[in-house]
Design a protein around this motif. Structure first.
Motif, PDB file in Angstrom:
ATOM      1  N   ASN A  27       0.763  -1.225   0.158  1.00 51.83           N
ATOM      2  CA  ASN A  27       0.346   0.416   0.169  1.00 51.83           C
ATOM      3  C   ASN A  27       0.869   1.464  -0.259  1.00 51.83           C
ATOM      4  O   ASN A  27       1.214   1.781   1.078  1.00 51.83           O
ATOM      5  N   ILE A  28       1.394   1.099  -1.118  1.00 50.85           N
ATOM      6  CA  ILE A  28       2.456   2.500  -1.447  1.00 50.85           C
ATOM      7  C   ILE A  28       1.866   3.264  -2.116  1.00 50.85           C
ATOM      8  O   ILE A  28       1.274   2.865  -3.455  1.00 50.85           O
ATOM      9  N   TRP A  29       2.336   5.098  -2.608  1.00 51.88           N
ATOM     10  CA  TRP A  29       1.764   5.882  -3.386  1.00 51.88           C
ATOM     11  C   TRP A  29       1.747   5.472  -5.243  1.00 51.88           C
ATOM     12  O   TRP A  29       1.384   5.800  -5.828  1.00 51.88           O
ATOM     13  N   GLN A  30       3.369   4.790  -4.927  1.00 49.89           N
ATOM     14  CA  GLN A  30       3.755   4.287  -6.806  1.00 49.89           C
ATOM     15  C   GLN A  30       2.706   3.004  -6.662  1.00 49.89           C
ATOM     16  O   GLN A  30       1.619   3.651  -8.100  1.00 49.89           O
ATOM     17  N   SER A  31       1.892   2.026  -5.992  1.00 53.97           N
ATOM     18  CA  SER A  31       0.646   1.811  -6.754  1.00 53.97           C
ATOM     19  C   SER A  31      -0.018   2.142  -6.847  1.00 53.97           C
ATOM     20  O   SER A  31      -1.130   1.668  -7.780  1.00 53.97           O
ATOM     21  N   TRP A  32      -1.421   3.296  -6.624  1.00 51.30           N
ATOM     22  CA  TRP A  32      -1.868   3.985  -6.463  1.00 51.30           C
ATOM     23  C   TRP A  32      -1.660   5.025  -7.939  1.00 51.30           C
ATOM     24  O   TRP A  32      -2.598   4.773  -8.508  1.00 51.30           O
ATOM     25  N   ILE A  33      -0.524   5.613  -8.514  1.00 51.76           N
ATOM     26  CA  ILE A  33      -0.161   5.957  -9.241  1.00 51.76           C
ATOM     27  C   ILE A  33      -0.515   5.434 -10.521  1.00 51.76           C
ATOM     28  O   ILE A  33      -1.166   6.194 -11.880  1.00 51.76           O
ATOM     29  N   ILE A  34       0.247   3.700 -10.496  1.00 54.44           N
ATOM     30  CA  ILE A  34       0.274   3.014 -11.850  1.00 54.44           C
ATOM     31  C   ILE A  34      -0.763   2.815 -12.057  1.00 54.44           C
ATOM     32  O   ILE A  34      -1.435   2.489 -12.855  1.00 54.44           O
ATOM     33  N   SER A  35      -1.950   2.821 -11.035  1.00 53.44           N
ATOM     34  CA  SER A  35      -3.737   1.934 -11.542  1.00 53.44           C
ATOM     35  C   SER A  35      -4.002   2.931 -11.855  1.00 53.44           C
ATOM     36  O   SER A  35      -4.618   2.679 -12.805  1.00 53.44           O
ATOM     37  N   LEU A  36      -3.941   4.619 -11.326  1.00 56.61           N
ATOM     38  CA  LEU A  36      -4.787   5.742 -12.121  1.00 56.61           C
ATOM     39  C   LEU A  36      -4.015   5.547 -13.495  1.00 56.61           C
ATOM     40  O   LEU A  36      -5.036   5.771 -14.378  1.00 56.61           O
ATOM     41  N   ALA A  37      -3.061   5.842 -13.862  1.00 60.33           N
ATOM     42  CA  ALA A  37      -2.172   5.674 -15.197  1.00 60.33           C
ATOM     43  C   ALA A  37      -3.181   4.150 -15.955  1.00 60.33           C
ATOM     44  O   ALA A  37      -3.831   4.683 -17.293  1.00 60.33           O
ATOM     45  N   VAL A  38      -3.208   3.059 -15.170  1.00 54.79           N
ATOM     46  CA  VAL A  38      -3.532   2.153 -16.282  1.00 54.79           C
ATOM     47  C   VAL A  38      -5.405   2.506 -16.058  1.00 54.79           C
ATOM     48  O   VAL A  38      -5.943   1.793 -17.847  1.00 54.79           O
ATOM     49  N   ALA A  39      -5.408   2.562 -15.072  1.00 59.47           N
ATOM     50  CA  ALA A  39      -6.784   3.167 -15.645  1.00 59.47           C
ATOM     51  C   ALA A  39      -7.864   4.088 -16.477  1.00 59.47           C
ATOM     52  O   ALA A  39      -8.137   3.120 -17.428  1.00 59.47           O
ATOM     53  N   LEU A  40      -6.819   5.323 -16.898  1.00 58.93           N
ATOM     54  CA  LEU A  40      -6.593   5.974 -18.039  1.00 58.93           C
ATOM     55  C   LEU A  40      -6.335   5.174 -19.297  1.00 58.93           C
ATOM     56  O   LEU A  40      -7.557   5.936 -20.043  1.00 58.93           O
ATOM     57  N   TRP A  41      -5.327   4.888 -19.344  1.00 58.02           N
ATOM     58  CA  TRP A  41      -5.079   4.360 -20.718  1.00 58.02           C
ATOM     59  C   TRP A  41      -5.716   2.815 -21.250  1.00 58.02           C
ATOM     60  O   TRP A  41      -6.142   3.349 -22.139  1.00 58.02           O
ATOM     61  N   ALA A  42      -6.326   2.222 -20.343  1.00 57.21           N
ATOM     62  CA  ALA A  42      -6.893   1.078 -20.675  1.00 57.21           C
ATOM     63  C   ALA A  42      -8.855   2.107 -20.807  1.00 57.21           C
ATOM     64  O   ALA A  42      -9.056   1.102 -22.269  1.00 57.21           O
ATOM     65  N   THR A  43      -9.128   3.008 -20.253  1.00 59.46           N
ATOM     66  CA  THR A  43     -10.126   3.650 -21.198  1.00 59.46           C
ATOM     67  C   THR A  43     -10.414   4.108 -22.425  1.00 59.46           C
ATOM     68  O   THR A  43     -10.982   3.924 -23.193  1.00 59.46           O
ATOM     69  N   GLY A  44      -9.031   5.084 -22.613  1.00 58.50           N
ATOM     70  CA  GLY A  44      -8.644   5.088 -23.873  1.00 58.50           C
ATOM     71  C   GLY A  44      -8.476   4.078 -24.937  1.00 58.50           C
ATOM     72  O   GLY A  44      -9.419   4.292 -26.188  1.00 58.50           O
ATOM     73  N   LEU A  45      -8.084   3.088 -24.892  1.00 58.89           N
ATOM     74  CA  LEU A  45      -7.832   2.173 -25.510  1.00 58.89           C
ATOM     75  C   LEU A  45      -9.612   1.699 -25.372  1.00 58.89           C
ATOM     76  O   LEU A  45      -9.677   1.168 -27.325  1.00 58.89           O
ATOM     77  N   GLU A  46     -10.055   1.389 -25.052  1.00 58.51           N
ATOM     78  CA  GLU A  46     -11.972   0.974 -24.558  1.00 58.51           C
ATOM     79  C   GLU A  46     -12.489   1.653 -26.083  1.00 58.51           C
ATOM     80  O   GLU A  46     -13.047   0.689 -26.914  1.00 58.51           O
ATOM     81  N   ALA A  47     -11.801   2.691 -25.908  1.00 56.94           N
ATOM     82  CA  ALA A  47     -12.667   3.782 -26.556  1.00 56.94           C
ATOM     83  C   ALA A  47     -12.531   3.449 -28.394  1.00 56.94           C
ATOM     84  O   ALA A  47     -13.564   4.023 -28.843  1.00 56.94           O
ATOM     85  N   PHE A  48     -11.616   2.310 -28.517  1.00 57.34           N
ATOM     86  CA  PHE A  48     -11.560   2.287 -29.447  1.00 57.34           C
ATOM     87  C   PHE A  48     -11.749   0.860 -30.135  1.00 57.34           C
ATOM     88  O   PHE A  48     -10.784   0.198 -29.629  1.00 57.34           O
ATOM     89  N   SER A  49     -12.336   0.324 -30.518  1.00 57.95           N
ATOM     90  CA  SER A  49     -13.113  -1.316 -30.657  1.00 57.95           C
ATOM     91  C   SER A  49     -13.794  -1.528 -31.356  1.00 57.95           C
ATOM     92  O   SER A  49     -13.954  -3.019 -31.676  1.00 57.95           O
ATOM     93  N   LYS A  50     -13.053  -1.123 -32.651  1.00 60.94           N
ATOM     94  CA  LYS A  50     -14.191  -1.608 -33.846  1.00 60.94           C
ATOM     95  C   LYS A  50     -12.980  -2.793 -34.368  1.00 60.94           C
ATOM     96  O   LYS A  50     -11.846  -3.162 -33.764  1.00 60.94           O
ATOM     97  N   PHE A  51     -13.579  -3.892 -35.193  1.00 61.20           N
ATOM     98  CA  PHE A  51     -13.634  -5.646 -34.971  1.00 61.20           C
ATOM     99  C   PHE A  51     -13.016  -5.466 -34.019  1.00 61.20           C
ATOM    100  O   PHE A  51     -12.634  -7.232 -34.050  1.00 61.20           O
TER     101      PHE A  51
END
Length: 233
Positions: free
Chosen positions: A184-208
């Motif tokens: 439970n350290i700050w790095q874990s939370w920052i990385i999780s936030l970055a993953v969430a934003l990146w994944a949401t952006g990738l999911e927005a393009f779901s053609k095929f």
């Protein structure tokens, strides 16, 4: 020597049995829902999507060997690809639209296991798969049921409700895994936030159905790279 010879096959057969039983249960449930029309084809598809994806947790817990996970991925990829052309899995592909999403999903699991299992950091493979499993699965269901504020990106219509669900689910999945592994350290939370934003952006393009490949691979890559940079730095 006899004891070790006996235990290895039992362990492997136990893994196969548990994974097979889980996938069989999901498959039978999906077909039952599809044939009885208790749920729409898209809901059935997401039941399979979420249910099958959680197999990665069994593989992590049981320390399933990489070759077994890769072999299963190849087999399911082949079945998914054939079902794109033939009615092999009507409960999964009967949503009225052509998509290679199921095929990409199986391929992504095999690629993640093949890489992160071999470098003995399976948590990143688990993270990538579960972000896709829960994030995309819930985003689709919420977007279709409650999506009142649509937006169009690259010719693909999404909803803000669905994208918000994707971000929240991805963050919860990522933080649950990283806090458990890294602490439970700050790095874990920052990385999780970055993953969430990146994944949401990738999911927005779901053609095929390409998001079934880009979201798990991209989420795992971001988590792994950021963890490497932050902890080495």
């Amino acid at each position: 020597m006899m004891s070790s010879w006996w235990m290895a096959p039992v362990s492997l057969w136990l893994q196969l049995g548990l994974v097979g039983a889980w996938i069989g249960l999901i498959g039978l449930s999906a077909e039952w829902l599809y044939r009885t029309k208790l749920a729409s084809p898209e809901v059935v598809r997401k039941v399979v999507h979420i249910g099958v994806g959680n197999v990665i947790l069994l593989a992590w817990w049981l320390q399933t060997p990489a070759w077994l996970g890769i072999s299963a991925s190849i087999a399911f990829s082949a079945i998914a690809f054939l079902s794109y052309r033939f009615p092999i899995l009507p409960g999964i592909n009967g949503v009225g639209r052509k998509s290679l999403g199921t095929f990409f999903y199986a391929v992504s699991i095999g690629l993640l296991i093949g890489y992160f299992w071999t470098i003995e950091q399976p948590e990143y493979a688990v993270l990538g798969v579960l972000v896709m499993t829960w994030g995309d699965g819930l985003a689709a269901l919420v977007g279709q049921r409650f999506g009142k504020h649509p937006y169009t990106l690259w010719g693909i219509q999404k909803s803000w409700e669905g994208s918000f669900t994707m971000a929240i689910a991805s963050f919860i999945v990522s933080s649950s895994i990283l806090v458990n592994v890294q602490g439970n350290i700050w790095q874990s939370w920052i990385i999780s936030l970055a993953v969430a934003l990146w994944a949401t952006g990738l999911e927005a393009f779901s053609k095929f159905g390409i998001d079934n490949l880009t979201v798990p691979l991209g989420s795992a890559a971001v988590a792994f790279l950021l963890s490497t940079l932050l902890f080495l730095g």
